[in-house]
Write an enzyme that holds these catalytic residues in place. Structure first.
Site, PDB file in Angstrom:
ATOM      1  CG  ASP A 127       1.388  -0.360  -4.335  1.00  0.00           C
ATOM      2  OD1 ASP A 127       2.044  -1.008  -3.514  1.00  0.00           O
ATOM      3  OD2 ASP A 127       0.461   0.408  -4.021  1.00  0.00           O
ATOM      4  CG  ASP A 184       0.036   1.492   2.913  1.00  0.00           C
ATOM      5  OD1 ASP A 184       1.087   0.991   2.450  1.00  0.00           O
ATOM      6  OD2 ASP A 184      -1.015   1.589   2.264  1.00  0.00           O
TER       7      ASP A 184
HETATM    8  C1  GLA Z   1      -0.584   0.461  -1.206  1.00  0.00           C
HETATM    9  C2  GLA Z   1       0.515   1.508  -1.073  1.00  0.00           C
HETATM   10  C3  GLA Z   1      -0.094   2.854  -0.725  1.00  0.00           C
HETATM   11  C4  GLA Z   1      -1.102   3.250  -1.793  1.00  0.00           C
HETATM   12  C5  GLA Z   1      -2.158   2.180  -1.941  1.00  0.00           C
HETATM   13  C6  GLA Z   1      -3.072   2.427  -3.126  1.00  0.00           C
HETATM   14  O1  GLA Z   1      -1.214   0.211   0.024  1.00  0.00           O
HETATM   15  O2  GLA Z   1       1.455   1.128  -0.100  1.00  0.00           O
HETATM   16  O3  GLA Z   1       0.925   3.841  -0.601  1.00  0.00           O
HETATM   17  O4  GLA Z   1      -0.432   3.470  -3.012  1.00  0.00           O
HETATM   18  O5  GLA Z   1      -1.554   0.901  -2.143  1.00  0.00           O
HETATM   19  O6  GLA Z   1      -4.025   1.422  -3.273  1.00  0.00           O
END
Ligand code: GLA
Length: 377
Positions: A127, A184
């Site tokens: 990430d 997301d």
């Molecule tokens: C980010 C990523 C998600 C997930 C969250 C976890 O938002 O894009 O897919 O992994 O972190 O905290």
């Protein structure tokens, strides 16, 4: 490590968020086998964020698994996942902390890659939160890419910088096998159609060894879980899966596979759809025809191996609509004397050889999908 086709698996984030533990992961492994997901190709079981203690071990500097959630450590979980014939995935972050504020791998990339190898990890999602502002994103992904290649174990590198810094233009050089290209997903029709729409011009960067990842699927969530939102119905989910399959996007399931609806299970294990996603030619689709006054209706065409094609008719609008396709726009004018012998992927019905123009009526949010061969009429 070569990854020639879009990776398939399950990830804990969409449903469980921080509420993960050994029991959930082991039950998920059981369910992936019992529900035929492994057999259908979903082989990675990935634990997302929130698996560790809040701080590294002060002496070894290693990230430490949360004792409450994973009392027997990660090797134990990994061994169990492997014993089911699945592969094991974990999560870290290029920044100092993960997005949910656990230790990130910044400046510990090589140590962490070694630790993941000790756990028996086969997949690392990486990430992008809490990165020092002057640290260079491409360089940080390269660093972890190199650490993984040197760690002595084949680990699929799943980059997740949400599409910032023109990621498509440099990510392949870091060793990543897939890269998140958007922010997301949440479980709503608006979210997945917007995500898919945003990447249609970037799919030419998606190919073996580095796939454009448009996020974990929400199919089967029906508004529940960690990214629940308004939820979708099964018609919406059908569209989501067709989009992901047409895009050759990684297929990472996000619903609770221990309690799946029959409809979600049937959709996610539909062999004909998965065959389009996993087509060995891995070609991006193109927009053939967009409805002249309703741009929420369009037809995507994807070249498949062996002179075959997939045609997807989408009606993303709120009304029933006629969705036109001029075969001229797909590359085959009427004067060619060629047409497409088309079979409905969902019903198996052969609708005959189509050429020149067709204009099926498509209900609101519905998707039609045909597999076709180009033949002389
Ligand atoms: C980010 C990523 C998600 C997930 C969250 C976890 O938002 O894009 O897919 O992994 O972190 O905290």
């Amino acid at each position: 490590m070569n990854v020639m086709l879009p990776p398939m698996g399950f990830n804990t984030w969409n449903t469980f968020g921080a509420s993960i533990n050994e029991k959930v992961v082991m039950e998920t492994a059981d369910a992936m086998v019992a529900n035929g997901l492994l057999e259908a190709g979903y082989k990675y079981l990935v634990i997302d964020d929130c698996w560790s203690e809040y701080e590294r071990d002060p002496v070894t500097k290693k990230i430490v698994p949360c004792k409450e959630k994973f009392p027997n450590g990660m090797k134990y979980v990994s061994d169990y996942v492997h014993s089911k014939g699945l592969l094991f995935g974990m999560y870290s972050c290029a920044g100092v902390r993960t997005c949910a504020d656990y230790p990130g791998s910044f400046d510990y990339e090589f140590l962490d890659a070694e630790t993941f190898a000790e756990y028996g990890v086969d997949f690392l999602k990486y990430d992008f939160c809490f990165k020092p502002q002057t640290a260079n994103g491409p360089m940080l992904y390269r660093r972890m890419g190199m650490a993984l290649r040197a760690c002595g174990r084949d680990i699929l590198f799943s980059a997740c910088n949400w599409g910032v810094d023109d990621v498509h233009s440099w990510i392949r050089s870091t060793g990543a096998h897939m890269y998140r290209s958007t922010y997301d997903i949440n479980d709503s029709f608006e979210s997945f159609t917007e995500i898919a729409g945003s990447q249609i011009d970037k799919l030419c960067y998606s190919a073996p060894n580095c796939f454009n990842d448009i996020d974990m699927l929400t199919i089967g969530m029906y508004g529940k879980g960690n990214v629940g939102s308004t939820g979708c119905n099964d018609i919406d989910y059908k569209m989501q899966f067709v989009l992901w399959c047409m895009y050759s996007a990684p297929l990472m399931i996000g619903c609770d596979v221990r309690n799946m609806s029959d409809a979600a299970k049937a959709l996610l294990t539909n062999k004909d759809l998965i065959a389009i996603n996993q087509d060995p030619d891995v070609r991006p689709p193109f927009v053939a025809t967009t409805h002249p006054w309703n741009n929420r209706c369009k037809v995507l065409v994807k070249m498949l191996a062996d002179n075959e094609y997939a045609f997807a008719f989408f009606n993303m609008s709120d009304h029933k609509a006629k969705v036109p396709l001029y075969f001229f726009d797909a590359g085959v004018p009427a004067s060619s004397g060629y047409g497409f012998d088309m079979t409905d992927v969902f019903t198996g019905e052969n609708i005959g050889i189509k050429s020149d123009y067709m204009c099926p009526v498509v209900d609101s949010h519905e998707t039609l999908l045909y597999r076709a061969k180009l033949v002389k009429i």
